[in-house]
Design a protein around this motif. Structure first.
Motif, short mmCIF file in Angstrom:
data_model
loop_
_atom_site.label_atom_id
_atom_site.label_comp_id
_atom_site.label_asym_id
_atom_site.label_seq_id
_atom_site.Cartn_x
_atom_site.Cartn_y
_atom_site.Cartn_z
N UNK B 369 0.84 -1.20 0.00
CA UNK B 369 0.00 0.00 0.00
C UNK B 369 0.87 1.25 0.00
N UNK B 370 0.61 2.11 -0.94
CA UNK B 370 1.33 3.37 -0.99
C UNK B 370 2.73 3.27 -1.55
N UNK B 371 3.13 2.07 -1.92
CA UNK B 371 4.46 1.89 -2.49
C UNK B 371 4.38 2.37 -3.94
N UNK B 372 5.11 3.42 -4.27
CA UNK B 372 4.89 4.03 -5.58
C UNK B 372 5.29 3.12 -6.74
N UNK B 373 6.21 2.21 -6.45
CA UNK B 373 6.72 1.36 -7.53
C UNK B 373 5.73 0.23 -7.84
N UNK B 374 4.63 0.57 -8.50
CA UNK B 374 3.63 -0.47 -8.75
C UNK B 374 4.13 -1.51 -9.74
N UNK B 375 5.02 -1.09 -10.65
CA UNK B 375 5.53 -2.07 -11.62
C UNK B 375 6.31 -3.17 -10.91
N UNK B 376 7.13 -2.71 -9.98
CA UNK B 376 7.92 -3.68 -9.22
C UNK B 376 7.03 -4.61 -8.41
N UNK B 377 6.00 -4.02 -7.78
CA UNK B 377 5.12 -4.82 -6.93
C UNK B 377 4.40 -5.86 -7.74
N UNK B 378 3.89 -5.44 -8.89
CA UNK B 378 3.07 -6.36 -9.67
C UNK B 378 3.94 -7.43 -10.31
N UNK B 379 5.15 -7.05 -10.70
CA UNK B 379 6.02 -8.07 -11.30
C UNK B 379 6.50 -9.06 -10.25
N UNK B 380 6.65 -8.57 -9.05
CA UNK B 380 6.99 -9.48 -7.95
C UNK B 380 5.89 -10.51 -7.77
N UNK B 381 4.63 -10.04 -7.85
CA UNK B 381 3.51 -10.96 -7.72
C UNK B 381 3.52 -11.98 -8.86
N UNK B 382 3.73 -11.50 -10.10
CA UNK B 382 3.74 -12.41 -11.24
C UNK B 382 4.82 -13.48 -11.11
N UNK B 383 5.92 -13.06 -10.53
CA UNK B 383 7.05 -13.99 -10.51
C UNK B 383 6.92 -15.04 -9.41
N UNK B 384 6.34 -14.67 -8.29
CA UNK B 384 6.51 -15.53 -7.13
C UNK B 384 5.27 -16.21 -6.59
N UNK B 385 4.15 -16.08 -7.28
CA UNK B 385 2.93 -16.70 -6.75
C UNK B 385 2.30 -17.62 -7.76
N UNK B 386 1.36 -18.41 -7.26
CA UNK B 386 0.46 -19.13 -8.15
C UNK B 386 -0.95 -18.75 -7.72
N UNK B 387 -1.99 -19.20 -8.45
CA UNK B 387 -3.33 -18.70 -8.19
C UNK B 387 -3.71 -18.73 -6.72
N UNK B 388 -3.46 -19.88 -6.11
CA UNK B 388 -3.92 -20.06 -4.74
C UNK B 388 -3.24 -19.05 -3.80
N UNK B 389 -1.93 -18.97 -3.89
CA UNK B 389 -1.22 -18.08 -2.97
C UNK B 389 -1.42 -16.61 -3.36
N UNK B 390 -1.61 -16.40 -4.65
CA UNK B 390 -1.83 -15.04 -5.13
C UNK B 390 -3.14 -14.48 -4.56
N UNK B 391 -4.19 -15.28 -4.61
CA UNK B 391 -5.47 -14.84 -4.07
C UNK B 391 -5.37 -14.66 -2.56
N UNK B 392 -4.75 -15.63 -1.94
CA UNK B 392 -4.55 -15.56 -0.50
C UNK B 392 -3.85 -14.26 -0.10
N UNK B 393 -2.90 -13.86 -0.94
CA UNK B 393 -2.09 -12.70 -0.59
C UNK B 393 -2.72 -11.38 -1.04
N UNK B 394 -3.30 -11.36 -2.21
CA UNK B 394 -3.62 -10.06 -2.82
C UNK B 394 -5.10 -9.76 -2.97
N UNK B 395 -5.99 -10.70 -2.70
CA UNK B 395 -7.41 -10.41 -2.90
C UNK B 395 -7.85 -9.38 -1.87
N UNK B 396 -8.13 -8.17 -2.32
CA UNK B 396 -8.44 -7.10 -1.37
C UNK B 396 -9.94 -6.99 -1.16
N UNK B 397 -10.36 -6.40 -0.04
CA UNK B 397 -11.79 -6.23 0.21
C UNK B 397 -12.49 -5.51 -0.94
#
Lengths: 437, 505
Positions: B369-397
Motif C-alpha cells: 500500500x502506498x508503495x509508488x513502484x507499482x511495476x515492481x510490486x506487480x512483477x513481484x507478484x507475477x514472478x513468485x505466486x500461483x493462483x492459490x497463494x496469489x489470491x490468498x495474498x492479494x485479494x483485497x476487500x
C-alpha cells in the motif's frame, strides 16, 4: 524484433489421423445410426453424409475425480444480491447442483455426442460389410492381367530396354579410370606428325620427334582398341517388374421390362435398385460402364433417359433382353477384361413359353460371363403378401428359381416398396453369399 | 487515464486489413512500450499466422503445434468443430505456447486492431509470465518442449508401425486416464533435452536387442524362491523405499512387471507432457490476469502516443470487455469465475493500492500500500505466486465487494446450503480463504498415492485416496480408471479411501 511466419498455406487437416482413430473407436454406434438413416431416407439421397449421435458412454475419458454426492465443500460465487451470512438456501433440483465450478470441470455431461460424417465416411460405413460376390476370383492373387512397372536397373535384358544414360555414365567412368585415350589426343598426335612430315629438310631433333610421335600414336591407337568405348560391363537395362493389375473395369447391365404393365411405381423402384447397385460398384471399380437394355417383345439398348422415362407398347418377351445383352457383351465387353454385373427388374410377367428360353440362355451363356446377376421382381403390397413362400410365384419367378439353384452368383428377390430395397440389397451382397460362391 | 504529455503521431494503421509490414510496425511499437515502459522480460517472439481450420487443429491437440495421434484428440476436434460451425462459440484469437522462442498463433481472420490486442496480450503478457513465474521456471523447459514433442510424436508413430495402432492406443488410453496422477508435485523433474532423450531411448533399445537370446526363452527359470531370503528382503526394501509414490505413471514406468520397454517410454512421454502442463493449471487466473493487464496498459499507452486511431481503440476496448465479461452466479451463462475477469481485476487493484491506497488497503496489504513502484510490486507478484497463494495474498476487500462475492458451505447430504460469509467486514477473510482453496490443486485434485505393493508375492498394487472433507471419488469413473490401471500393472489393483488427516495450518 519478432519473427513473423505465415503458416496459412501449411497443410491443414493435421488432425485427420485423430479423426480416423476416433471414428474407428465409435464404429459400432456410427454403424447403427447409418443403418437407421438409410432405412429412413430416400435411397437416391443416400450418399449425402449424415449427422451422427453417439452415446457419450463409449467415449468417456475417465480420470480420478471427486464425487459430487459426498462430503463437504465450500464454494465462492460472485454477484450476491440479497444473501447475508447464515442464510440457508434450498438446493436446486438435481442437475444444477449449485456447483458451477464442479459442473464446468466435469467436461461433457451424459448427453449424446453429436457430429457430422462426410459423404465418404458415411458411404464407407454404409458398404462396410458388403462384399462383391466372386470378388475372390478377381482378387489380387488370381488376377491374370499384369502391367510392367519400372523397378530399377539390371545388367541383363533385351536391347530395347537399354538405359542409355546409365550405360554411358558407366562407360565414361570406366574410360576415365583406365585412361582410354580420346579422339582429341589422337587427332593432336596426327596433326603434329603431319606437321613434321611436311617439313622438307627435318633436323635431327625433328626426326627423333617424328619417330617418338609415331610410337606414341601407335600406342595410343592400341590402347583405344584394347579399351573398348562401351564394354558389355557398362551396359544397363531398365528393369521392369510384372505388377499384377487388378481388374478395375466393370460394366453394369440394367435390364428392365418397359411394357405397359410396368407403371411409374415399378420403374421408380427399379431405378432406386439400379442406383444403389451403381453406387456400390462405383466404390469398387475405377471405371464403370452402364448399359441400359429395355425390352417389350423385342429388346434394344437405349440411353438412361429413354430407359426410365419413355413408354412402349407391346408384349413381354424377356429372353430378347438377354440375347441383346449377350450381343453387347460379345461386341464390346470381353469378360476377360471386364467384370460384368447384371441387374434385371421386372414385374414378373413373361410371354408364355419364353421362360424356358430364358433359363436356357442364362444357364448356357449369360451366367458364365457374369460376375453377378441380380433379379428383382416388383410386386404390389397385396401380391407380396400373396406370394409369401419362395416357391410360389409367376412363371418367370419359378423359372429363375431353377437357375438360382445352379448358380451361386445368381440372386433374386421380390420387393414392393422403397423400404424393401435396402434390405434386399444387403441380402444380395451380404458377405456370406460371396463366401458360398 | 491521466493525461500524459501527448506527442501526437501518425496512427500505426487506419484500416481493418492487415499485412506483414503493418504487423511488424505495430509489433515494434508494442515492444517499445512493453520493454521500455513496462520493463517486461520476455523470450524472443515468433508470431505465426494461421487459418481457422488450423486453429481448430491446434485446439484439438491441447494447443500444441506438434502432438502424437490419439482418438481423444479427434473427439475434441469433432466437438470443437461442431460448436464452431454452429456458431456456439468463436475461436480464440490466439494460442500461445510456453516455449523459447515463444510461439504465438494469430488467426488470419483477426482485424488489425485485434492483431494488435493479441500481440500485446500473448506475445508480451503471456510471454513475460512464462519466462518469469517461478512455477514455469522451475518445472518446464521452454527451450526443450518443441523438440521433445517432436520426439514424442515420432516415437509414438514408430510404435504404431511396429506394434500396431491398437496396442499403442490401449497404452495411451490408460496413460491418459492417469495423466493427472503422472506429475511430480514436490521434486523437480529432469530437464528435457531432445538429445538426451533420444540417447536414452536408443540405449534402452540397444540393450533390449543386445540381450535378446532366444535360447534363454526356452529355459525354465525356476521358481523365484531360489533367491536367498536376504536378497528377497533387500529387493523388497529397495522398492519399498520409494513408497508411497504419488506419481502413478512414474511408478508404473519404473516397476510395472508386465510392460515392454516401448510401453514404458510411452508412459514417460504422457507423464512428461502432464508435467509440462502442470504449472498452467495452477496459474490460470494469474496468467490471464497478467496478459490482460499488459495488453490494456500497452494499448492505452499506444493510444496516448497517438499510435492508435479512435476507431481501432474502440474495437480493442470492445474485445477487451467481451473477454472480461463476468456473469453473476444466477446467470445462465455462469460457469464459475472468469479467470480473465478475476485476474485482471486483481492486477489493476494492485496498481491502485500502490498508487492510491485507502485506509482499508493499508490495513490489509501493508506491504504494497502506498508503495509508488507499482511495476515492481506487480512483477513481484507475477514472478513468485500461483493462483492459490496469489489470491490468498492479494485479494483485497475492494475486489471482493466489486464482485459481490459470497461463500457457500455445502454438505452433500443436506437439502440446504448455507451462506457462510459475504462481502462484509466479517466475511472478507473467509471469502478470500475459500476462494484461494478453490484454486489450490492440492484441494482440487484428489490425493491418491501408491502405498504398497508386494512385488514378490501376489503383486497386488495398493493405492490410497486421502479424502479431503469426506469427498470420495466418483465411483463410476474410479472403477473405469482402475480397470485401465490394471491393464498397465498386469496384476490386481486395490484402492482404499480413507479420511485425510486434518490439515495443519
Amino acid at each position: 524484433m519478432a519473427n513473423f511466419i505465415d503458416r496459412r498455406l501449411n497443410p491443414k487437416d493435421k488432425s485427420l489421423g485423430n479423426r480416423r482413430r476416433f471414428l474407428r473407436r465409435v464404429r459400432k454406434h456410427i454403424k447403427k445410426a447409418v443403418d437407421a438413416s438409410v432405412r429412413e431416407r430416400g435411397i437416391s439421397d443416400v450418399d449425402q453424409g449424415e449427422r451422427i449421435s453417439v452415446p457419450a458412454e463409449g467415449i468417456t475419458e475417465p480420470v480420478f475425480r471427486r464425487a459430487r454426492d459426498a462430503g463437504h465443500r465450500d464454494y465462492v460465487f460472485n454477484g450476491n444480491k440479497e444473501y447475508r451470512s447464515g442464510d440457508r438456501i434450498a438446493k436446486p433440483e438435481q442437475g444444477g447442483g449449485g456447483s458451477g465450478k464442479e459442473g464446468s470441470d466435469s467436461g461433457e455431461g451424459e448427453d449424446d455426442f453429436v457430429f457430422a460424417l462426410s459423404r465418404e465416411e458415411f458411404l464407407d460405413i454404409f458398404f462396410e460389410d458388403l462384399e462383391l460376390p466372386d470378388l475372390i476370383k478377381h482378387s489380387l492373387k488370381e488376377v491374370q492381367t499384369f502391367k510392367p512397372r519400372r523397378a530399377g536397373y539390371s545388367v541383363s535384358g533385351s536391347p530395347t530396354n537399354i538405359n542409355v544414360g546409365r550405360t554411358m555414365r558407366n562407360s565414361l567412368g570406366r574410360r576415365l579410370a583406365l585412361r582410354r585415350p580420346n579422339q582429341k589426343e589422337v587427332r593432336e598426335l596426327q596433326e603434329q606428325i603431319f606437321k613434321l612430315e611436311a617439313v622438307s629438310t627435318p633436323t635431327s631433333k625433328q626426326k627423333k620427334d617424328l619417330i617418338r610421335l609415331h610410337k606414341e600414336l601407335e600406342e595410343t591407337l592400341r590402347r583405344q582398341k584394347v579399351i573398348a568405348y562401351i564394354d558389355p560391363l557398362d551396359v544397363r537395362y531398365n528393369y521392369f517388374q510384372q505388377q499384377p493389375q487388378p481388374n478395375a473395369n466393370a460394366v453394369m447391365f440394367c435390364l428392365m421390362d418397359t411394357s405397359a404393365s410396368m407403371g411409374e411405381r415399378e420403374k421408380d423402384l427399379a431405378k432406386r435398385f439400379f442406383v444403389l447397385l451403381h453406387l456400390f460398384l462405383k466404390r469398387r471399380y475405377n471405371k464403370i460402364d452402364v448399359v441400359f437394355i429395355r425390352h417389350t417383345h423385342n429388346a434394344q439398348e437405349v440411353d438412361e433417359e429413354a430407359f426410365f422415362y419413355s413408354r412402349e407398347t407391346g408384349g413381354t418377351v424377356v429372353s430378347t433382353a438377354l440375347k441383346e445383352m449377350l450381343e453387347v457383351i460379345d461386341a464390346r465387353y470381353p469378360p476377360s477384361e471386364w467384370n460384368i454385373y447384371a441387374a434385371q427388374a421386372s414385374d414378373g410377367e413373361n410371354f408364355a413359353g419364353d421362360t424356358d428360353t430364358c433359363v436356357e440362355l442364362l444357364n448356357a451363356e449369360v451366367m458364365k460371363r457374369c460376375q453377378y446377376f441380380a433379379y428383382i421382381e416388383i410386386l404390389d403390397e397385396a401380391e407380396l403378401k400373396l406370394f409369401q413362400g419362395e416357391e410360389n410365384g409367376m412363371e418367370l419367378w419359378r423359372g429363375y428359381r431353377r437357375v438360382k439353384e445352379d448358380w451361386a452368383n445368381f440372386a433374386m428377390k421380390r420387393i414392393a416398396s422403397p423400404s424393401d430395397i435396402y434390405p434386399v440389397f444387403r441380402q444380395l451382397f451380404a458377405k456370406k453369399m460371396s463366401g458360398a460362391a | 487515464m491521466t493525461a500524459v504529455k501527448t506527442t501526437k503521431a501518425e496512427p500505426l494503421f487506419t484500416t481493418a486489413d492487415w499485412n506483414f509490414e503493418v504487423l511488424q510496425r505495430t509489433y515494434d511499437a508494442i515492444e517499445e512500450v512493453a520493454v521500455k515502459d513496462l520493463e517486461l522480460n520476455v523470450y524472443a517472439n515468433q508470431v505465426e499466422i494461421i487459418s481457422s481450420e488450423q486453429m481448430l487443429d491446434a485446439y484439438s491437440s491441447i494447443g500444441m503445434p506438434l502432438m502424437y495421434q490419439h482418438w481423444s484428440f479427434g473427439k475434441h476436434f469433432v466437438n470443437d468443430e461442431v460448436s464452431y460451425r454452429k456458431g456456439l462459440r468463436g475461436l480464440a484469437y490466439e494460442i500461445v505456447i510456453n516455449s523459447d522462442p515463444c510461439i504465438s498463433y494469430n488467426m488470419e481472420e483477426n482485424t488489425m486492431a485485434q492483431q494488435t490486442l493479441v500481440m500485446a496480450h500473448a506475445a508480451f503478457g503471456h510471454n513475460h509470465f512464462f519466462k518469469n513465474n517461478h512455477l514455469f521456471r522451475q518445472w518446464t523447459d521452454a527451450e526443450g518442449i518443441l523438440d521433445y514433442l517432436n520426439f514424442a510424436k515420432g516415437y509414438i508413430a514408430k510404435c504404431e508401425e511396429r506394434h500396431g495402432v491398437h496396442e499403442v492406443e490401449r497404452i495411451l488410453d490408460a496413460a491418459h486416464a492417469l495423466m493427472n496422477n503422472g506429475v511430480f508435485r514436490y521434486r523437480r523433474p529432469q530437464k528435457l533435452s531432445l538429445k538426451a532423450e533420444q540417447e536414452k531411448e536408443k540405449e534402452r533399445r540397444d540393450y533390449e536387442e543386445r540381450t535378446v537370446n532366444y535360447l534363454w526363452q526356452t529355459v525354465y527359470s525356476g521358481p523365484e524362491g531360489q533367491k536367498s531370503e536376504a536378497q528377497k528382503e533387500a529387493e523388497e526394501r529397495k522398492h519399498t523405499l520409494r513408497l508411497p509414490e504419488e506419481n502413478i505413471l512414474y511408478f508404473l514406468e519404473q516397476y510395472s512387471p508386465i510392460l515392454q520397454i516401448w510401453q514404458r517410454e510411452i508412459l514417460r512421454i504422457v507423464r512428461n507432457i502432464a508435467q509440462y502442463f502442470y504449472p498452467q493449471r495452477q496459474t490460470k487466473v494469474m496468467n490471464e490476469g497478467c496478459a490482460c493487464f499488459v495488453h490494456y496498459h500497452i494499448v492505452n499507452t499506444l493510444q496516448q502516443r497517438g499510435l492508435l486511431s479512435d476507431g481501432a481503440m474502440l474495437e480493442i476496448l470492445h474485445n477487451h470487455s467481451n473477454v472480461l465479461f463476468q456473469p453473476s452466479f444466477d446467470d445462465p451463462r455462469y460457469s464459475g469465475f472468469n479467470p480473465y475477469a478475476l485476474g485482471y481485476a486483481m492486477m489493476e487493484d494492485i496498481k491502485r493500492i500502490c498508487l492510491d491506497p485507502t485506509e482499508e488497503d493499508r490495513a490489509w496489504l501493508p506491504e504494497i500500500a502506498g508503495k509508488k513502484d507499482w511495476k515492481g510490486a506487480i512483477k513481484d507478484a507475477w514472478a513468485n505466486y500461483r493462483d492459490e497463494s496469489f489470491i490468498q495474498q492479494y485479494l483485497s476487500p475492494k475486489v471482493i465487494r466489486d464482485f459481490r462475492m459470497f461463500a457457500i458451505s455445502d454438505y452433500a447430504k443436506d437439502s440446504h446450503v448455507t451462506v457462510s460469509s459475504i462481502h462484509n467486514e466479517r466475511g472478507y477473510g473467509e471469502v478470500r480463504e475459500k476462494l484461494a482453496q478453490n484454486y489450490d490443486v492440492a484441494v482440487i485434485d484428489p490425493d491418491i498415492q501408491i502405498v504398497d505393493v508386494d512385488l514378490l508375492g501376489d503383486r497386488q498394487l495398493k493405492l490410497r485416496h486421502y479424502k479431503r472433507n469426506g469427498v470420495s471419488l466418483d465411483q463410476k469413473e474410479r472403477d473405469k480408471v482402475l480397470a485401465l490401471l490394471r491393464t498397465l500393472w498386469g496384476y490386481g489393483v486395490l484402492l482404499e479411501e480413507v479420511d485425510a488427516p486434518p490439515p495443519r495450518h
